[in-house]
Design a protein around this motif. Structure first.
Motif, PDB file in Angstrom:
ATOM      1  N   THR A 356       0.846  -1.205   0.000  1.00 51.35           N
ATOM      2  CA  THR A 356       0.000   0.000   0.000  1.00 51.35           C
ATOM      3  C   THR A 356       0.873   1.244   0.000  1.00 51.35           C
ATOM      4  OG1 THR A 356      -1.756  -1.155   1.213  1.00 51.35           O
ATOM      5  CG2 THR A 356      -1.789   1.253   1.261  1.00 51.35           C
ATOM      6  N   ALA A 357       1.940   1.216   0.795  1.00 49.54           N
ATOM      7  CA  ALA A 357       2.870   2.341   0.826  1.00 49.54           C
ATOM      8  C   ALA A 357       3.551   2.536  -0.521  1.00 49.54           C
ATOM      9  CB  ALA A 357       3.914   2.109   1.919  1.00 49.54           C
ATOM     10  N   MET A 358       3.902   1.422  -1.179  1.00 50.51           N
ATOM     11  CA  MET A 358       4.548   1.528  -2.495  1.00 50.51           C
ATOM     12  C   MET A 358       3.609   2.161  -3.533  1.00 50.51           C
ATOM     13  SD  MET A 358       7.636   0.478  -2.128  1.00 50.51           S
ATOM     14  CE  MET A 358       7.447   1.396  -0.572  1.00 50.51           C
ATOM     15  N   LYS A 359       2.335   1.810  -3.447  1.00 51.04           N
ATOM     16  CA  LYS A 359       1.386   2.361  -4.407  1.00 51.04           C
ATOM     17  C   LYS A 359       1.239   3.868  -4.226  1.00 51.04           C
ATOM     18  CE  LYS A 359      -3.104   1.361  -6.506  1.00 51.04           C
ATOM     19  NZ  LYS A 359      -4.320   0.498  -6.451  1.00 51.04           N
ATOM     20  N   ASN A 405      11.298  20.041   1.785  1.00 49.62           N
ATOM     21  CA  ASN A 405      10.408  19.606   2.864  1.00 49.62           C
ATOM     22  C   ASN A 405       8.950  19.831   2.498  1.00 49.62           C
ATOM     23  OD1 ASN A 405      12.049  18.507   4.904  1.00 49.62           O
ATOM     24  ND2 ASN A 405      12.707  20.539   5.569  1.00 49.62           N
ATOM     25  N   THR A 406       8.664  20.971   1.887  1.00 48.74           N
ATOM     26  CA  THR A 406       7.297  21.279   1.469  1.00 48.74           C
ATOM     27  C   THR A 406       6.829  20.327   0.375  1.00 48.74           C
ATOM     28  OG1 THR A 406       7.576  23.616   2.036  1.00 48.74           O
ATOM     29  CG2 THR A 406       5.807  23.069   0.505  1.00 48.74           C
ATOM     30  N   LEU A 407       7.732  20.029  -0.581  1.00 54.57           N
ATOM     31  CA  LEU A 407       7.382  19.133  -1.688  1.00 54.57           C
ATOM     32  C   LEU A 407       7.081  17.718  -1.202  1.00 54.57           C
ATOM     33  CD1 LEU A 407       9.929  20.185  -4.449  1.00 54.57           C
ATOM     34  CD2 LEU A 407       7.467  19.936  -4.776  1.00 54.57           C
ATOM     35  N   LEU A 408       7.853  17.248  -0.228  1.00 56.03           N
ATOM     36  CA  LEU A 408       7.704  15.871   0.224  1.00 56.03           C
ATOM     37  C   LEU A 408       6.659  15.703   1.315  1.00 56.03           C
ATOM     38  CD1 LEU A 408      11.428  14.670   0.341  1.00 56.03           C
ATOM     39  CD2 LEU A 408       9.748  14.389  -1.495  1.00 56.03           C
ATOM     40  N   ALA A 409       6.213  16.802   1.907  1.00 55.79           N
ATOM     41  CA  ALA A 409       5.286  16.715   3.040  1.00 55.79           C
ATOM     42  C   ALA A 409       4.017  15.926   2.725  1.00 55.79           C
ATOM     43  CB  ALA A 409       4.944  18.109   3.546  1.00 55.79           C
ATOM     44  N   PRO A 410       3.326  16.159   1.598  1.00 55.83           N
ATOM     45  CA  PRO A 410       2.113  15.372   1.335  1.00 55.83           C
ATOM     46  C   PRO A 410       2.389  13.870   1.264  1.00 55.83           C
ATOM     47  CG  PRO A 410       2.202  17.291  -0.096  1.00 55.83           C
ATOM     48  CD  PRO A 410       3.537  17.203   0.575  1.00 55.83           C
ATOM     49  N   LEU A 411       3.551  13.488   0.711  1.00 60.37           N
ATOM     50  CA  LEU A 411       3.893  12.069   0.615  1.00 60.37           C
ATOM     51  C   LEU A 411       4.172  11.484   1.989  1.00 60.37           C
ATOM     52  CD1 LEU A 411       4.711   9.485  -0.910  1.00 60.37           C
ATOM     53  CD2 LEU A 411       6.996  10.466  -1.171  1.00 60.37           C
ATOM     54  N   THR A 413       3.355  12.603   4.887  1.00 62.91           N
ATOM     55  CA  THR A 413       2.164  12.667   5.739  1.00 62.91           C
ATOM     56  C   THR A 413       1.221  11.510   5.428  1.00 62.91           C
ATOM     57  OG1 THR A 413       2.320  15.072   5.946  1.00 62.91           O
ATOM     58  CG2 THR A 413       0.170  14.069   6.399  1.00 62.91           C
ATOM     59  N   SER A 414       1.017  11.233   4.148  1.00 59.85           N
ATOM     60  CA  SER A 414       0.142  10.121   3.756  1.00 59.85           C
ATOM     61  C   SER A 414       0.653   8.801   4.306  1.00 59.85           C
ATOM     62  CB  SER A 414       0.035  10.048   2.228  1.00 59.85           C
ATOM     63  OG  SER A 414      -0.583  11.185   1.704  1.00 59.85           O
ATOM     64  N   LEU A 415       1.956   8.585   4.207  1.00 61.63           N
ATOM     65  CA  LEU A 415       2.533   7.328   4.689  1.00 61.63           C
ATOM     66  C   LEU A 415       2.445   7.228   6.213  1.00 61.63           C
ATOM     67  CD1 LEU A 415       5.693   7.177   2.378  1.00 61.63           C
ATOM     68  CD2 LEU A 415       3.586   5.834   2.163  1.00 61.63           C
ATOM     69  N   THR A 416       2.726   8.335   6.894  1.00 61.15           N
ATOM     70  CA  THR A 416       2.666   8.333   8.354  1.00 61.15           C
ATOM     71  C   THR A 416       1.244   8.098   8.848  1.00 61.15           C
ATOM     72  OG1 THR A 416       4.539   9.845   8.467  1.00 61.15           O
ATOM     73  CG2 THR A 416       3.161   9.669  10.425  1.00 61.15           C
ATOM     74  N   THR A 417       0.270   8.730   8.186  1.00 63.02           N
ATOM     75  CA  THR A 417      -1.130   8.576   8.564  1.00 63.02           C
ATOM     76  C   THR A 417      -1.587   7.128   8.453  1.00 63.02           C
ATOM     77  OG1 THR A 417      -1.608  10.830   7.847  1.00 63.02           O
ATOM     78  CG2 THR A 417      -3.482   9.334   8.056  1.00 63.02           C
ATOM     79  N   LEU A 418      -1.037   6.428   7.459  1.00 58.80           N
ATOM     80  CA  LEU A 418      -1.374   5.010   7.282  1.00 58.80           C
ATOM     81  C   LEU A 418      -0.719   4.120   8.338  1.00 58.80           C
ATOM     82  CD1 LEU A 418      -1.208   4.341   3.429  1.00 58.80           C
ATOM     83  CD2 LEU A 418      -3.184   4.022   4.922  1.00 58.80           C
ATOM     84  N   GLY A 419       0.238   4.673   9.079  1.00 56.64           N
ATOM     85  CA  GLY A 419       0.948   3.884  10.069  1.00 56.64           C
ATOM     86  C   GLY A 419       2.181   3.195   9.521  1.00 56.64           C
TER      87      GLY A 419
END
Length: 624
Positions: A356-359, A405-411, A413-419
């Motif tokens: 899921t993280a890879m996708k 940092n700004t460019l990578l934040a959405p990525l 954050t999404s991964l961290t939110t998923l655990g």
């Protein structure tokens, strides 16, 4: 026997070139050229002008096969000695593999063997050797490098003779001798090459690594270009180019790995690097080239003169149209690179969450390249596919740490939110001039295939889902390691004169170049049968088909493609192939420059001595 006056007059015309040779910058080694006096007592090194009225034709019937040691047309020892004398300076070498130091015999040297075995990744010895290649299977692995070898060390698919070229004259002599004597000719710079285009059994090799030189041209003009440029010898390796960048406070498009030749096959095949989404491909930077062609001429190719071969040499493949001795490339203002790394293991996340993280990660590639960055990612299957590791390095030319940092934040954050448990190395900024990776490089003997994944995959959720499922299947079911490079060498980015070149058009719409590595069974093992070898290649192609099917009309990267790529003319060259074939036939009607899966190569094939797909055999004509 001396040549007749009529022949000398013809040769004089040929030596000065059968085509216009515009004045361009030349290094001292390029001013040393073949003369009529050199030829007078040795007709075997005479040039052979192409008939300007009927270019691309050869009047004399062509032999079925190239001369080969032991064949009736192989030059006698006396002719090789005469060639060596004409070349001068001990330039004609008859080398043996470096690993011969590990085998019983006259070349055995225990200290040298130990040093070679123990220092493969930290020494440049292999890339400063006239025979060595970064992969061994293309030569049939004739002399495996191991501390306690079994079997013999042989020449296999390696050249018999090598010309250590330090002048244009020596290249002209070698080219003319090979053509006139029907020899197989190969061209090698560093040997940092993966499919056998710089080696060949029974061949004469021209080694260009010592054609070095560098100068800044502050106000250079050619075609519609007016500005700062750099003139570079083709033998420069990346570590030397990066040192020149640092010294002159400029940025050039150069390989990231220290031992790669910056202006040889890397450039001729396209050449992707950290700068690809910021400045384009290496071939996009070329303003002019000095080149020795198959008839023995030395010419300049640019937008203004010999524009057809200028087109071909920028992305149309190395070892195909001529031997480049130096290039003029665009010089850009110095730039910093901001990098960051992410690592994820299925041991920490569990396999389902890992995928899921890879996708999510791969879906973010379009954002990375649109910001002018790249990422180099790997997925490694381990222990019979019971777990997977993922690593990636982001590189952003001209971006600050805050911007990254700004460019990578959405990525992230999404991964961290998923655990997802991940290791994130915070961004840091370095200079591009210093960004070379180590002194040497591992001699990996893997085979691989590749695919250019287009923007359409990222623009259409259904296509992305299908493409990602294919990637997962290649790793999860197939057990292959994959290596992706997110990139964007678009036409709008590269500027003059880059877009009008022989580069595979599929590159211009690419978001990710994906390589699939195969290491089992290793074709480097001489015990592997031809049936096993071909079965492994067929299996690799079958799994690559999953990507080919979801990217119709795209292609593969010539310099990192499968030597058995199906429909390779389209896959490696796209719609450019017919034009490139015309240029090939015009400048090389003899088919002197031959390498696997390059333009015009379908006319000859190697008669392998072991049934495997390598260069260990005689080169002969086909029915193509």
């Amino acid at each position: 026997m001396r040549l007749t006056s009529a022949t000398v007059a013809l040769l004089s015309f040929a030596v000065t070139s059968t085509r216009a040779a515009a004045d361009g910058p030349k290094f001292a080694f390029e001013t040393v050229q073949l003369t009529v006096d050199d030829i007078a007592n040795f007709s075997a090194i005479a040039p052979k002008p192409i008939n300007p009225k009927t270019p691309g034709t050869v009047c004399k019937p062509r032999p079925e096969c190239r001369a080969f040691p032991g064949s009736s047309d192989w030059p006698a020892d006396a002719e090789w000695e005469k060639l060596g004398a004409a070349l001068g300076g001990g330039a004609l070498l008859k080398p043996v593999p470096l690993a011969a130091a590990c085998y019983p015999g006259v070349y055995q040297d225990a200290a040298t063997c130990t040093a070679l075995v123990n220092s493969q990744t930290i020494t440049r010895a292999y890339f400063a050797d006239p025979l060595s290649l970064s992969t061994q299977w293309p030569a049939g692995n004739p002399c495996p490098l191991v501390a306690n070898p079994t079997g013999e060390c042989t020449q296999g698919g390696l050249p018999v003779y090598v010309v250590n070229a330090t002048s244009v004259k020596q290249i002209q002599i070698a080219v003319n001798f090979a053509r006139n004597k029907n020899l197989r000719l190969v061209v090698k710079n560093t040997g940092h090459e993966f499919v056998g285009r710089s080696t060949g059994a029974g061949s004469l090799s021209i080694w260009t690594q010592y054609l070095k030189g560098f100068e800044i041209l502050p106000d250079y003009s050619v075609g519609a270009f007016h500005g700062k440029a750099a003139h570079a010898g083709v033998g420069l390796q990346a570590w030397e180019v990066h040192a020149a960048m640092a010294q002159n406070d400029i940025a050039l498009v150069s390989p990231s790995f220290a031992t790669v030749g910056a202006f040889g096959g890397f450039m001729a095949g396209g050449g992707h690097s950290t700068m690809i989404s910021y400045l384009g491909l290496a071939s996009d930077q070329v303003l002019s080239l000095n080149v020795v062609t198959a008839d023995g001429s030395f010419v300049t190719a640019s937008p203004d003169v010999n524009s057809d071969i200028y087109f071909a040499l920028r992305g149309g493949g190395g070892g195909t149209y001529g031997i480049v001795t130096s290039v003029v490339v665009k010089a850009h203002p110095s730039v910093n690179i901001t990098t960051a790394n992410i690592a994820i293991s299925s041991l920490d996340t569990g396999i389902d969450l890992f995928w899921t993280a890879m996708k999510i990660y791969f879906a973010y590639a379009g954002t990375i390249v649109d910001a002018g960055g790249i990422d180099r990612n790997y997925i490694y299957p381990y222990a019979n596919i019971t777990y997977f590791n993922f690593t990636t390095q982001f590189e952003f030319p001209g971006k600050t740490i805050e911007q990254v940092n700004t460019l990578l934040a959405p990525l992230t954050t999404s991964l961290t939110t998923l655990g997802v448990t991940m290791t994130l190395t915070p961004p840091k900024t370095i200079t591009w001039a210093s960004e070379v990776l180590g002194e040497g490089a591992p001699r990996r003997d893997e085979r691989f295939s590749s695919r250019l994944l287009p923007r359409a995959v990222w623009d259409d959720p259904a296509k992305y889902a299908t493409a990602f499922a294919a990637l997962k299947k290649i790793v999860d079911e197939g057990g292959y390691e994959i290596h992706g490079t997110a990139m964007k060498p678009s036409r709008q980015l590269v500027g003059y004169p880059g877009a009008d070149s022989a580069v595979n058009p599929a590159f211009r719409d690419t978001v990710m170049h994906m390589v699939i590595y195969d290491s089992a069974p290793s074709s480097s093992l001489r015990s592997v049968s031809s049936a096993e070898d071909l079965a492994a290649r067929a299996r690799l192609s079958t799994y690559t088909d999953f990507l080919r099917q979801v990217t119709p009309g795209s292609g593969s990267y010539l310099s990192e493609g499968d030597v058995l790529e199906p429909n390779w003319q389209q896959s490696f060259f796209g719609v450019n192939y017919p034009r490139l074939l015309e240029i090939k036939n015009k400048f090389d009607p003899w088919g002197l420059f031959w390498a696997p899966s390059t333009v015009g190569s379908e006319k000859r094939a190697v008669q392998s001595v072991d049934g495997k797909t390598n260069q260990n055999g005689r080169l002969c004509r086909t029915t193509a």
